[in-house]
Structures are given as structure tokens and as C-alpha cells.
Scaffold this active site. Structure first.
Site: not given
Length: 557
Positions: A45-46, A83, A87, A140, A142, A230, A336-337, A383
Site C-alpha cells: 500500500d502506497d 486505494c 482494489r 486490507k 477497503h 501506508h 496499489d498506487n 498518489k
């Protein structure tokens, strides 16, 4: 009729042999070994494009680097810049609006923006469980807060993790003071055990799922969805200690280091233009000494968080080997990004008040733009932006005896391509209807030809499209148009020469802009995209700060 003893014996013998034959056939059919591959999808994540060793980082990621050296890396792999929309595409193989998550996991009152996965978009769990796979998820989610939209309700046999978009990594314990970390395990609410670290718990539950699943004859699909790195920046002291002093060189020197490594690795093309320096980031030499110490600490903690993810991937690989399943398992690693830009002080969502030193429970530090500028090397922006820094991430695939070792390809894949890839390898039929509902067709293309060396990049007839909170982009061949809300003006870049997006060609190539913008309008209409000004919520999530006077952007996390 009287049957002679001899005839009765002959009939009985024939019947026995016949039934034995049938039993033998059924037994053989039942014991045919499963040859379809196990599939492990790992998402972080991130994480920025250059934040692991195999993509140029100084952060210690030996296990990911091993997967890369024994597998394949894409230079170009795209996500949806933030995010929840990422997803939604990943889990369903749909563009996010088509799946119902066109904005975020909040309901804006229209089906493409309902904030949870719709019934017309099937998940990995639903399709692969229907094909005979065990379906496992740790980490996660989300893509739906309501319990009717939780993982166990959308096709996953086992789930452990958290439902929302972010989480603390420590519960109340020796590392500081923080509220309990709310988690869910198979529809039952729980909390993170005291003195445990969330990244470890996510991996440990995934490993326990594999132990349990190994007692079956089924292949498995494991979606391992880490929260790290993240925010909030929280890490174990022993991991932070590895990086003490490493970031005293500052972001300017570190970015130059990473660019050199990327060129040496073959991840970055030396003939390509790289992103210009972000003028919103101060020169390291101009940062006061006391501030430098805080900045260094932030990056030490961030690196420690990535390091811990890699350690847990190592544990997962050891378990696969112990279970003797490593030879028939595909592993895919993505983010994710891009890394989050923007300064936390600019955000409308203020983090809670710190109750512990940075890196501990109760602290809510961000990586922030200066280091994110390094994380996304060599790309531009961050992001929630549709320039390459926002939507480009590492892609590693590892599949022994199927993928040629140490391959680096252009790739040009997108999240929507993973579902058709997995379904092809799993020999899973993607249905036209499901429980009486007509199912959206899959817009992506299988990555199998690229993974197996038959192609350098994904072959697709349609462009790739993006829209989120008014930010838009289209990628078609070498061309990319992009615009950043609130502006609706298109920029145009030739990504074969200029992946750093340094030279806007929109004024000189209006023909290309017109062609791609017309493609966008058709896609937006078909996909259910609505003009952002018409649906913009009162408290936007992740909206970018308008363009600065010097031409740079600053995106809010």
C-alpha cells in the site's frame, strides 16, 4: 427359471470384474493429481515505483529481489492511483466505476459510485472458488464497509484483516499508546493482540491459512494484502535500527542514486526523459539541521516498514517450500498506487494527536512529498494523480519453470489484466450470469503471453482509461493524455521517449489529443463516469491541491 451353479458363478465373476473396473476408473479419476497452479497475489500500500531493490532502492528487500531475479519484472504496470478504486479493479477485473467504486468506499448516490462492489462484478474469490480453489485473504479489504460486502460474503473461504482504508500497526503496548486495532476474522470482530505488529499478523494468518489448506487436495488462491507502508509511519525498533543514518544524504542525492541503479538494472531506459525535479521539495542543503533529523527519521521508519514486509514474504516462501508447493505456485507482487504526495498539514483530514514518538504506537507521521518524490523515481507526481508517479508501480511475477528467470519487459499491463490471467491459468470459467444476475464482461487481457515470453507487452485493441475525482487519463500505444482536476485541459506525452512527462505535445499534436479524448468520452459513457463537479462530496477524499504557480502539483494523501 433355475440357474445352474456354474452359470451363477460365471455371472457373479463377470459382475465382480465389471464393478471392479468401474471402481478402478473412478479411483483413477479421483486420484489424478491437481496440476492447476496455486496463485498468490501480494499487494502493498502506497509503495513507490523505486522502493524495492529490484527497482533501484537501497531498502533491503532480498526476498522480493529473489522473486525478481528468478521471475519477470514489468517496466510498465498500471493501477488506479488510490486505494479503493485500485482494489475494486484488482478484485473484480473491472474498471472501478463498473464495479461500483468509482470514487472511494463512500456512497455518492449513484451505482458507479456506491462505494462497495456490486453484484454484476464477480470477485477473484467467487470465480476461483467456483472453479474448485480454496480462496484465502489476509490483510486490507477497503471495497465495502457493510458486513454484507465483507470478504466472506464475496467468495473468500477465509479472511483475516481490516475492512477500511488504514490501520495502526500496534495496539496498546510497549511501543506507545494507541487505541485497539479493530480487525475481522471470518466475520467475527477481533483486535490485534497486544505487542503484536500488524504486518507480522497479516502474514502469519496467511501462512496458517496455507497450513490448514494443505490438508485438502484443492489448489489455492491467496490474496495477501499488506497495509504497509501506508501511513501512519510505525515500525519495529530493530527494523528502524538497520537504516539509522542512511538517509542523512537527503532526498536529492538519494534520487540520483536510485536513477543510477535503475539504469544499471535495466528498469529505466537511459534514452528516456525522466521527471524534472519537484520544485515543491526544498533542496536538502537548505533544510535546517533539526528538520533534517526529523526527515531522516521518517524515511528510516518508512524503509523499516518495507523491510518488514519483505521479511514476511521470506517466511511465506519458506512455508511454500516446506509444503512442497513452490514448484507449482504463481506469485504476483504489486502496489496499489504510487507514494503519497502532499504535506499532511495541507490535508482537510488532520491526523489524530500524537501520543508517542514518531514510529511508535500513537504516532501518525506521513512520508510526505519530499521522500515520496524519491519513492516515485523516475516518474512525475504522486498518489491520486494520473501522471506516471501516481499510477505506475512495480510488477513482479514468479512461476518456476513457467517464467524465464530475470526477465525485464515493457509489459504495459493494468490491474484489469490480472483476473483474465488468473482465470486462464486456473482453467476457471468466467460466467455470463451468477445467481440470476447478468455479469459484466472482463475488459482486460491475459498477461500469460507476456509472462511466458511470447510477447514483450500486453496486446490490446482498446486503450487503458482512468478517472477518479476529476483526474483523467488515456494510454493508447505510445501516447498518453492526462488532465488534473479542476482543469479539464488535456496534456499529451509520448511515453516511448518521455515517460517522465516533461514535454507536453498537446498544442502540436491536436490530432492525437482529439482521437484519445474521443476514446475517453465513449469509455466514460459506457462505464458510468459522471462529471466530478456534479457528484463532488462536501468533504472530498484525496482531492489534489490546484496546480501551483511554478507548474508543479501537490496531492493530498
Amino acid at each position: 427359471m433355475v440357474v445352474s451353479p456354474l452359470l451363477f458363478l460365471q455371472i457373479s465373476t463377470f459382475t465382480f470384474l465389471l464393478l471392479s473396473g468401474f471402481s478402478s476408473v473412478f479411483a483413477q479419476k479421483k486420484t489424478v493429481p491437481e496440476t492447476r497452479p496455486n496463485i498468490i497475489l501480494i499487494m502493498v500500500d502506497d509503495l513507490g515505483y523505486s522502493d524495492i531493490g529490484a527497482y533501484g532502492s537501497e531498502i533491503k528487500t532480498p526476498n522480493l529481489d529473489q522473486l525478481a531475479s528468478e521471475g519477470i519484472r514489468f517496466r510498465e504496470f498500471y493501477n488506479n492511483s488510490i486505494c479503493a478504486p485500485t482494489r475494486a479493479s484488482l478484485i473484480t477485473g473491472q474498471y472501478p466505476h463498473k464495479a461500483g467504486v468509482g470514487y472511494f468506499n463512500v456512497n455518492l448516490g449513484l451505482p458507479p459510485y456506491q462505494g462497495y462492489l456490486n453484484k454484476e462484478s464477480l470477485t477473484f474469490g467467487e470465480v476461483l472458488r467456483g472453479a474448485g480453489y480454496s480462496t484465502l485473504l489476509s490483510g486490507k479489504w477497503h471495497v465495502g464497509d457493510d458486513s454484507l460486502a465483507w470478504p466472506n460474503q464475496r467468495g473468500f473461504d477465509r479472511f483475516y484483516g481490516f475492512i477500511g482504508g488504514a490501520s495502526n500497526y500496534f495496539d496498546i503496548g510497549q511501543y506507545g499508546q494507541a487505541p485497539p486495532v479493530p480487525l475481522v476474522e471470518n466475520n467475527k470482530r477481533t483486535t490485534l493482540p497486544k505487542d503484536k505488529y500488524l504486518t507480522d499478523e497479516i502474514a502469519d494468518h496467511a501462512i496458517s491459512f496455507l497450513d490448514e489448506q494443505s490438508k485438502t487436495s484443492k489448489p489455492f488462491f491467496l490474496y495477501l494484502s499488506f497495509n504497509a507502508p501506508h501511513w501512519p509511519l510505525q515500525a519495529l525498533p530493530e527494523d528502524i535500527a538497520k537504516y539509522k543514518g542512511r538517509y542523512s544524504v537527503g532526498w536529492d542525492s538519494l534520487r540520483a542514486e536510485r536513477i543510477r541503479r535503475q539504469k544499471a538494472l535495466g528498469i529505466s531506459d537511459p534514452n528516456q526523459a525522466i521527471a524534472v525535479r519537484d520544485n515543491q521539495v526544498p533542496l536538502w542543503d537548505n533544510v535546517p539541521y533539526d528538520e533534517k533529523k526529523l526527515w531522516e527519521a521518517k524515511m528510516e521508519i518508512y524503509a523499516a516498514m518495507v523491510d518488514r514486509v519483505d521479511q514476511n514474504i521470506g517466511k511465506l516462501l519458506e512455508k511454500l517450500k516446506a509444503l512442497k508447493k513452490d514448484d507449482n505456485t504463481l506469485i504476483v507482487f504489486i502496489s496499489d498506487n504510487g507514494a503519497q504526495g502532499g504535506y499532511s498539514g495541507s490535508s482537510g483530514r488532520k491526523p489524530p494527536r500524537n501520543t508517542g514518538p514518531i514510529g511508535t504506537a500513537g504516532s501518525y507521521g506521513y512520508q510526505d512529498q519530499s521522500w515520496a518524490y524519491v519513492s516515485n523515481t523516475p516518474h512525475a507526481y504522486y498518489k491520486n494523480n494520473m501522471h506516471e508517479g501516481g499510477i505506475s508501480a512495480p510488477f513482479i511475477a514468479w512461476f518456476p519453470k513457467q517464467i524465464k528467470a530475470n526477465s525485464i519487459v515493457k509489459g504495459t499491463g493494468h490491474l484489469i489484466d490480472l483476473a483474465p490471467t488468473f482465470y486462464e491459468l486456473a482453467n476457471a470459467k468466467y460466467p455470463a450470469t451468477w445467481n440470476g444476475t447478468n455479469i459484466h464482461v472482463l475488459p482486460g487481457k491475459s498477461l500469460v503471453p507476456v509472462l511466458t515470453g511470447k510477447s514483450e507487452q500486453v496486446g490490446r485493441e482498446e486503450p487503458i482509461f482512468w478517472e477518479r475525482a476529476g483526474n483523467r487519463a488515456v494510454r493508447k500505444g505510445k501516447w498518453k493524455i492526462v488532465s488534473t482536476y479542476p482543469s479539464y485541459k488535456w496534456e499529451l506525452y509520448d511515453l516511448e521517449k518521455d515517460r517522465g512527462e516533461t514535454t507536453d505535445l498537446a498544442a502540436s499534436r491536436t490530432d492525437i489529443v482529439n482521437e484519445l479524448s474521443a476514446d475517453y468520452v465513449r469509455w466514460a459513457d459506457k462505464t458510468g463516469v459522471v462529471d466530478y463537479d456534479k457528484i463532488k462530496p462536501a468533504n472530498p477524499i484525496g482531492d489534489p491541491v490546484p496546480r501551483q504557480a511554478n507548474g508543479m502539483r501537490r496531492d493530498i494523501p
